[in-house]
Write an enzyme that holds these catalytic residues in place. Sequence first.
Site, mmCIF file in Angstrom:
data_model
loop_
_atom_site.group_PDB
_atom_site.id
_atom_site.type_symbol
_atom_site.label_atom_id
_atom_site.label_comp_id
_atom_site.label_asym_id
_atom_site.label_seq_id
_atom_site.Cartn_x
_atom_site.Cartn_y
_atom_site.Cartn_z
ATOM 1 N N HIS A 81 0.768 -1.256 0.000
ATOM 2 C CA HIS A 81 0.000 0.000 0.000
ATOM 3 C C HIS A 81 0.796 1.302 0.000
ATOM 4 O O HIS A 81 0.332 2.298 -0.523
ATOM 5 C CB HIS A 81 -0.956 0.071 1.196
ATOM 6 C CG HIS A 81 -1.895 -1.079 1.345
ATOM 7 N ND1 HIS A 81 -2.722 -1.504 0.334
ATOM 8 C CD2 HIS A 81 -2.136 -1.893 2.401
ATOM 9 C CE1 HIS A 81 -3.431 -2.524 0.770
ATOM 10 N NE2 HIS A 81 -3.097 -2.784 2.008
ATOM 11 N N ASP A 243 3.746 -8.645 0.932
ATOM 12 C CA ASP A 243 4.308 -9.514 1.968
ATOM 13 C C ASP A 243 3.408 -10.704 2.306
ATOM 14 O O ASP A 243 3.878 -11.846 2.347
ATOM 15 C CB ASP A 243 4.639 -8.706 3.223
ATOM 16 C CG ASP A 243 3.506 -7.808 3.706
ATOM 17 O OD1 ASP A 243 2.401 -7.829 3.125
ATOM 18 O OD2 ASP A 243 3.734 -7.051 4.680
#
Length: 496
Positions: A81, A243
């Site tokens: 993000h 991730d």
Amino acid sequence: MSLVAGVDSSTQSCKVELRRFEDGVRVGIGAAPHAPTFPPESRQDPRSWWTAFTAALGSALKNANADASQIRGISVGAQCHGLVALDRQGQPLFDAPLWNDTTSGEAAARVRDDYGLAAWMQDVGLAPSSALTVMKLAQLAKTDPTTIREISRMMVPHDYLTFRLTGHVVTDRSDASGTGYYDVHRDAWRPELLERFVSADRDWSSALPRVLGPTEAAGTVTSEVADQLGLRKDTLVGPGGGDQHLAAVGLGLKTGDLGISLGTSGVVFTPRRESIVDTEGVVDSVADATGGYLPLACTLNAAKVTDTFALLLGVDPTVLGQMALSAPRKPRRATLVAYLDGERTPLRPDGTGVLGGITTATTREEVALAAYEGVVAGITAASAHLRRTGIDLDGEVVATGGGARSLAYRQILADQLACPVTRRDADEATARGACVQIAATLAGTNIQDVATAWVPPTSDWTDPRARTDPEASIDQDYYAKLSVAGSRPHFTPSEA
């Protein structure tokens, strides 16, 4: 010996794993810290990520007693993000606001109200929260419109490290789908959303990265990087990913399994081949790193909550876990709503923590238990919503991340979920998944085949005490009342 390198550039640090290309056996690991951040304004200099990466790679090579010329390929996983904006010279225009920077909460509310939550979930796939890259851009357009016009290329954290390695502006489906201007259901950028909510006075398409497939190489390292790091000039760089997406690969999760990541944030996720639409906006239907999807729900507050309570109680985090496990399970015990830095699930960007149910008889051990149960309550609520969207979770529950090393977290998770919780021998699941990805890219094979061949063994199995102890679960009604209190300030000085 030929090696592959997997990178995990997280909020707190950069870790690099080195594995043998032939069989996936880990031969070395290195780490370097990132500057700490403190929401609501959580920012890092992207150039510091490169510094940490080079230090972690050097440490991993030393740990493996290997030479950089043995590395055949590198893939990068990173926190999702965050907004990295580059000028025409490829330099960051400002420190990157990270996923847990909540200063764009007002922009997120504006987008949500203007577009409509159900329509947004149909067209984008994940809820309009302050975490999304598009909200950080919308906030910047309001506070500094001049800088918006100076952005030449924009990307998220893993893209920046890939850019530094190769010179190419690329991303992958998993991280593209976390920006808020990518249609996850149809795999396409939505520049018109940037025109609508950020600025209509520029061409956004030219600023967007090219989206790579699951095993499509980003390119080879530049000559400058090869010389700097001692790499071969034909060292391949994989597409990389978010991730949690690469962690799912590293853990070898299959359809029906529930992954629970306990790091700075808490994330529940499960791999599947089709996207979903949650019109309530709790479950994000993001793309995964294999060509499928990874529905997930994220809480802002996880292991950092127990770290905070360890500091407040003046003990080591390991001791805090021991205290929590020794605490009596009273029916009406101390309960924590863990919205210490606001919250994303449920959407409470201005929320605060609330510790309730304490009396003069409350012990330090009970407060420690409340800290763990407060984090786990958010995780279990998020996993329950995954089920409510119609997803079958009939496989294993697998905990990962730094918090999963704690028996207290695993035990309380098992108690609240009323099912066994396993931990696989993959402490650095994201870096491991990045190794899997680049190995598949080098071999020209399916990433899932390599993930299956390299699946880590189970290292722990925790059974729930709730099966024999009906008081192992918290009082949900009482917790719900505290949750409402935590979503707003209790009083202002004038009211006091």
